[in-house]
Design a protein around this motif. Structure first.
Motif, PDB file in Angstrom:
ATOM      1  N   MET A  11       0.727  -1.453   0.055  1.00 38.59           N
ATOM      2  CA  MET A  11      -0.057  -0.002   0.283  1.00 38.59           C
ATOM      3  C   MET A  11       0.778   1.237   0.014  1.00 38.59           C
ATOM      4  O   MET A  11       0.507   2.376  -0.710  1.00 38.59           O
ATOM      5  CB  MET A  11      -0.882  -0.043   1.336  1.00 38.59           C
ATOM      6  N   VAL A  12       2.103   1.223   0.717  1.00 43.16           N
ATOM      7  CA  VAL A  12       2.869   2.447   0.897  1.00 43.16           C
ATOM      8  C   VAL A  12       3.379   2.464  -0.556  1.00 43.16           C
ATOM      9  O   VAL A  12       3.412   3.817  -1.125  1.00 43.16           O
ATOM     10  CB  VAL A  12       4.156   2.079   1.940  1.00 43.16           C
ATOM     11  N   LEU A  13       4.132   1.597  -1.206  1.00 41.36           N
ATOM     12  CA  LEU A  13       4.595   1.641  -2.421  1.00 41.36           C
ATOM     13  C   LEU A  13       3.672   2.058  -3.425  1.00 41.36           C
ATOM     14  O   LEU A  13       4.067   2.816  -4.646  1.00 41.36           O
ATOM     15  CB  LEU A  13       5.549   0.410  -2.656  1.00 41.36           C
ATOM     16  N   LEU A  14       2.482   1.425  -3.377  1.00 40.94           N
ATOM     17  CA  LEU A  14       1.358   1.862  -4.583  1.00 40.94           C
ATOM     18  C   LEU A  14       1.334   3.391  -4.478  1.00 40.94           C
ATOM     19  O   LEU A  14       1.108   3.828  -5.570  1.00 40.94           O
ATOM     20  CB  LEU A  14       0.461   1.146  -4.143  1.00 40.94           C
ATOM     21  N   VAL A  74      -3.509   5.887  10.419  1.00 43.33           N
ATOM     22  CA  VAL A  74      -3.313   7.077  10.000  1.00 43.33           C
ATOM     23  C   VAL A  74      -3.264   7.043   8.492  1.00 43.33           C
ATOM     24  O   VAL A  74      -3.949   8.176   8.119  1.00 43.33           O
ATOM     25  CB  VAL A  74      -1.780   7.614  10.782  1.00 43.33           C
ATOM     26  N   PHE A  75      -2.512   6.412   7.962  1.00 41.84           N
ATOM     27  CA  PHE A  75      -2.564   6.178   6.506  1.00 41.84           C
ATOM     28  C   PHE A  75      -4.015   6.136   6.029  1.00 41.84           C
ATOM     29  O   PHE A  75      -4.311   6.829   4.799  1.00 41.84           O
ATOM     30  CB  PHE A  75      -1.438   4.943   6.052  1.00 41.84           C
ATOM     31  N   THR A  76      -4.794   5.295   6.507  1.00 46.14           N
ATOM     32  CA  THR A  76      -6.009   5.197   5.753  1.00 46.14           C
ATOM     33  C   THR A  76      -6.847   6.457   6.006  1.00 46.14           C
ATOM     34  O   THR A  76      -7.661   6.724   5.152  1.00 46.14           O
ATOM     35  CB  THR A  76      -6.759   3.839   6.610  1.00 46.14           C
ATOM     36  N   ALA A  77      -7.013   6.977   7.217  1.00 44.72           N
ATOM     37  CA  ALA A  77      -7.559   8.175   7.473  1.00 44.72           C
ATOM     38  C   ALA A  77      -7.039   9.250   6.565  1.00 44.72           C
ATOM     39  O   ALA A  77      -7.789   9.968   5.982  1.00 44.72           O
ATOM     40  CB  ALA A  77      -7.574   8.701   8.958  1.00 44.72           C
ATOM     41  N   ASN A 161      -7.417   2.834  -1.190  1.00 52.87           N
ATOM     42  CA  ASN A 161      -6.499   2.279   0.296  1.00 52.87           C
ATOM     43  C   ASN A 161      -7.420   2.054   1.418  1.00 52.87           C
ATOM     44  O   ASN A 161      -6.920   1.327   2.361  1.00 52.87           O
ATOM     45  CB  ASN A 161      -5.620   3.647   0.540  1.00 52.87           C
ATOM     46  N   VAL A 162      -8.626   2.607   1.306  1.00 51.71           N
ATOM     47  CA  VAL A 162      -9.348   2.337   2.562  1.00 51.71           C
ATOM     48  C   VAL A 162      -9.774   1.063   2.702  1.00 51.71           C
ATOM     49  O   VAL A 162      -9.800   0.515   4.038  1.00 51.71           O
ATOM     50  CB  VAL A 162     -10.663   3.196   2.198  1.00 51.71           C
TER      51      VAL A 162
END
Length: 468
Positions: A11-14, A74-77, A161-162
């Protein structure tokens, strides 16, 4: 555990590359220029780069599972905030928060994996799978971004991402075991602050220099301030008892060369992919969807090659894989620098594939080399430094290659000519780095086996205790 840790890093690299396919749509709907697009990309990459080291220390000190799941939340929000952003400024703010989340979950994911595989040979294979499988996200971004943007508009690239984040939060609580390093170093708040300010100021001067003029007093002041801040960072790190970046690690050749090469990988890969979709849309007149699909050769090459790169490195050593991969990628980028508006796709796809194969061969061995050069107990710190190297390269790649394009345009050249120059610069830097790794990347040697049972060493290119 492998699925959860790989999916988080995926998810981070995407998010590093999925934005590239949506940039033309963002430029139109948000009414922003090249500088705005650079900040949309670099706001995320910059925060990831500068907070990864602290994220690794947090993971080692306070619990890798806890930090990993907090980063996912945090990333999802932040992804939701990006999707509903009404302007480029709000989108940049959301990207900053995404970067904070990514800087927590990324080193924690690898630290969880390293802690679960204490045996060196098993750890090398696990790292290879983690880097290869999660690295598919880096390659899949342009295609996924093109499909989602064409069908639903640019906000869809963040909403994707959610569901991934929610699945990770539910599964992570159940399958991940907590681990920490009881001897983890203390937090280095002065070093973190100086690194963020130093690299951030440098990126600002590089991005804004093309628009404001390279001799503008404010730009010159920006470069001077960046030099002072980065110099102060180095001075502080030398004097602190527990620095965020232990400079002594760079006395180890394997660690130093692998991280330096990783900077170039981030620079060339992220900097060039920033322009892939823009080339197909603005130069060759493709739709956003078609442009995303036209980058598929690079994506497929990385998907196919990445999972095997770690195994090949375990068998043949780091040096041949890294050097060969960087040489292929550099040649592919130079070849892309020769394409034009009337170049048929039959003469473009193989250049993209060459770039994808080359970087796929290099990335996983470079990650493994950096981790193998340090004590396994410092897994969070080592993974943070390795990922930081790539992300710093990405920040500089978007800024520098964007500056190359803008400078060529301001000199009377076309956008197409600017892109050709950017690809050529990226290719030349990559080829030069291939020469350096051929000369200086240390190849670990096996520890001599006991005389009665020399056959116990399964892979002669790697030892159970590698020395730089």
């Amino acid at each position: 555990m492998l699925v959860v840790t790989c999916l988080g890093q995926f998810m981070v690299l995407l998010d590093n590359t999925i934005v590239g396919a949506a940039l033309p749509d963002m430029q139109h709907r948000l009414d922003t220029g090249l500088t705005g697009l650079q900040w949309i990309v670099d706001a995320y990459v910059l925060l990831v780069a500068m907070l990864l080291l602290s994220g690794g220390v947090f993971a080692d000190r306070f619990g890798r599972k806890r930090v990993y799941l907090s980063g996912v939340a945090v990333f999802t929000a932040a992804s939701v905030l990006c999707a509903v952003a009404p302007s480029a400024g709000w989108l940049v703010a959301g990207r900053v928060l995404q970067g904070i989340g990514a800087a927590a979950l990324s080193p924690a994911s690898l630290a969880l994996l390293v802690a679960a595989h204490p045996a060196p040979q098993e750890r090398i294979r696990a790292i290879g799978l983690w880097a290869g499988l999660s690295g598919i996200g880096l390659a899949a971004g342009p295609v996924a971004g093109g499909v989602l943007t064409q069908a639903f508009g640019w906000p869809a690239i963040f909403l994707v991402n959610v569901p991934i984040g929610l699945v990770l939060l539910a599964a992570g609580h159940r399958v991940l075991g907590e681990s920490r390093n009881p001897d983890a170093r203390a937090l280095d708040l002065p070093g973190t602050l100086l690194s963020v300010l130093g690299v951030g100021t440098l990126a600002w001067a590089l991005i804004e220099g093309g628009a404001r003029g390279w001799t503008s007093p404010v730009i010159l002041a920006g470069f001077a301030a960046a030099a002072l801040l980065l110099g102060a960072f180095a001075a502080v790190e030398r004097r602190r008892p527990a620095p965020m970046l232990p400079l002594a690690l760079f006395r180890r050749r394997l660690f130093t060369v692998s991280n330096a090469a990783m900077v170039v990988v981030g620079f060339a890969l992220m900097g060039s992919s920033f322009f892939f979709s823009q080339f197909f849309v603005y130069v060759q007149g493709s739709s956003v969807l078609r442009a995303g699909l036209q980058t598929l050769p690079a994506t497929l090459a990385m998907v196919v090659v990445s999972p095997f790169a770690g195994r090949l490195a375990a068998r043949y050593g780091y040096r041949p894989l890294v050097t060969g991969g960087l040489a292929l990628a550099g040649l592919g980028l130079l070849a892309l620098g020769a394409v034009h508006a009337d170049t048929g796709y039959a003469h473009v796809w193989w250049r993209l594939a060459t770039v994808g194969v080359g970087f796929a061969l290099a990335m996983s061995p470079l990650t493994g080399a950096a981790i193998q050069a340090v004590d396994p107990a410092e897994g969070g710190l080592a993974s943070g430094i390795s990922s930081t190297a790539r992300q710093i390269g990405a920040v500089l790649g978007v800024a520098v290659l964007g500056a190359v394009v803008r400078t060529r345009q301001s000199g009377g050249a076309s956008f197409e000519a600017g892109l050709d120059s950017a690809f050529t610069v990226a290719g030349a830097v990559t080829l030069a780095t291939a020469v350096c790794t051929a000369l200086w990347l240390a190849s670990p040697r096996p520890t001599p086996a006991p005389a009665p049972a020399p056959q116990q060493q399964e892979h002669p290119g790697l030892s159970t205790r590698q020395l730089p």
